[in-house]
Design a protein around this motif. Structure first.
Motif, mmCIF file in Angstrom:
data_model
loop_
_atom_site.group_PDB
_atom_site.id
_atom_site.type_symbol
_atom_site.label_atom_id
_atom_site.label_comp_id
_atom_site.label_asym_id
_atom_site.label_seq_id
_atom_site.Cartn_x
_atom_site.Cartn_y
_atom_site.Cartn_z
ATOM 1 N N ILE A 135 0.844 -1.205 0.000
ATOM 2 C CA ILE A 135 0.000 0.000 0.000
ATOM 3 C C ILE A 135 0.871 1.243 0.000
ATOM 4 C CG2 ILE A 135 -1.603 1.348 1.421
ATOM 5 C CD1 ILE A 135 -2.899 -1.352 2.224
ATOM 6 N N SER A 136 1.927 1.233 0.773
ATOM 7 C CA SER A 136 2.827 2.381 0.834
ATOM 8 C C SER A 136 3.478 2.646 -0.531
ATOM 9 C CB SER A 136 3.893 2.129 1.895
ATOM 10 O OG SER A 136 4.786 3.192 1.950
ATOM 11 N N GLU A 137 3.919 1.585 -1.199
ATOM 12 C CA GLU A 137 4.526 1.746 -2.537
ATOM 13 C C GLU A 137 3.517 2.287 -3.544
ATOM 14 O OE1 GLU A 137 6.127 -2.043 -3.653
ATOM 15 O OE2 GLU A 137 7.540 -2.077 -1.973
ATOM 16 N N GLU A 138 2.321 1.725 -3.536
ATOM 17 C CA GLU A 138 1.285 2.162 -4.475
ATOM 18 C C GLU A 138 0.879 3.613 -4.189
ATOM 19 O OE1 GLU A 138 0.045 0.482 -7.115
ATOM 20 O OE2 GLU A 138 1.338 -1.228 -6.685
ATOM 21 N N LEU A 139 0.853 3.962 -2.938
ATOM 22 C CA LEU A 139 0.498 5.333 -2.556
ATOM 23 C C LEU A 139 1.560 6.314 -3.046
ATOM 24 C CD1 LEU A 139 -1.691 6.889 -1.076
ATOM 25 C CD2 LEU A 139 -0.436 6.550 1.032
ATOM 26 N N GLN A 140 2.823 5.950 -2.939
ATOM 27 C CA GLN A 140 3.905 6.799 -3.446
ATOM 28 C C GLN A 140 3.801 6.950 -4.966
ATOM 29 O OE1 GLN A 140 6.019 8.677 -1.785
ATOM 30 N NE2 GLN A 140 5.054 7.958 0.092
#
Length: 182
Positions: A96-101
């Motif tokens: 989720i953190s990667e996709e959010l970035q």
């Protein structure tokens, strides 16, 4: 002239002077009374207020600090269920953190509405996850709640991936449109 006035004053006061000796021990009694007055202790009924005022000020400080330092209750995370669930939660949060970035890197004036809407939808899913954490604590690690938490993580990832794909499609269409207009 001044000497005459003083002499006359003494003549007028001549029988009124106290010329008698003081009683034996007068000076000693006077000094002990004087000493007693200067070393007299405070009455015991006035000394209780000092410890009481200290205790009251400590109580006020504790009350005020408890207002500022209120701790929120901790609720069970998915990671608290088992080591496998800890790995699962770690995987989902990092994805989720990667996709959010990635999504935030696409934030331009053309895609601002899409990104803002996605972030709003993501916040709704995060609120639902917080509610699920409470349910997990109250239910004692009920499997249905665990599945709902995993499903929430998957929904967040799918949402982010769909918005990123949509933004990429918009970019390719724009690039294609720009190429045809040249």
């Amino acid at each position: 002239m001044k000497k005459d006035a003083i002499d006359e004053l003494f003549k007028n006061l001549e029988g009124s002077f106290d010329i008698h000796e003081t009683a034996n021990g007068h000076q000693k009694r006077f000094l002990t009374k004087l000493q007693n007055k200067t070393t007299k202790e405070e009455p015991k009924n006035k000394t209780w207020w000092k410890p009481l005022s200290i205790a009251a000020s400590i109580a006020v400080l504790l009350a005020v600090s408890s207002l500022f330092l209120k701790t929120t209750p901790t609720y069970a995370e998915l990671a608290s269920v088992s080591p496998e669930m800890k790995e699962t939660q770690s995987f989902f949060t990092s994805t989720i953190s990667e996709e959010l970035q990635t999504l935030k890197s696409f934030n331009t004036t053309e895609t601002k509405e899409l990104v803002d809407d996605a972030l709003y939808q993501l916040s709704i899913l995060e609120e639902e996850y917080e509610s699920l954490k409470i349910d997990l604590t109250e239910s004692g690690n009920d499997k249905r709640v665990i599945y709902a938490m995993i499903n929430n993580f998957q929904n967040r990832i799918e949402l982010l991936q769909q918005v990123i794909e949509t933004i990429e499609e918009i970019k390719t269409l724009k690039n294609y449109k720009d190429e045809t207009t040249l």
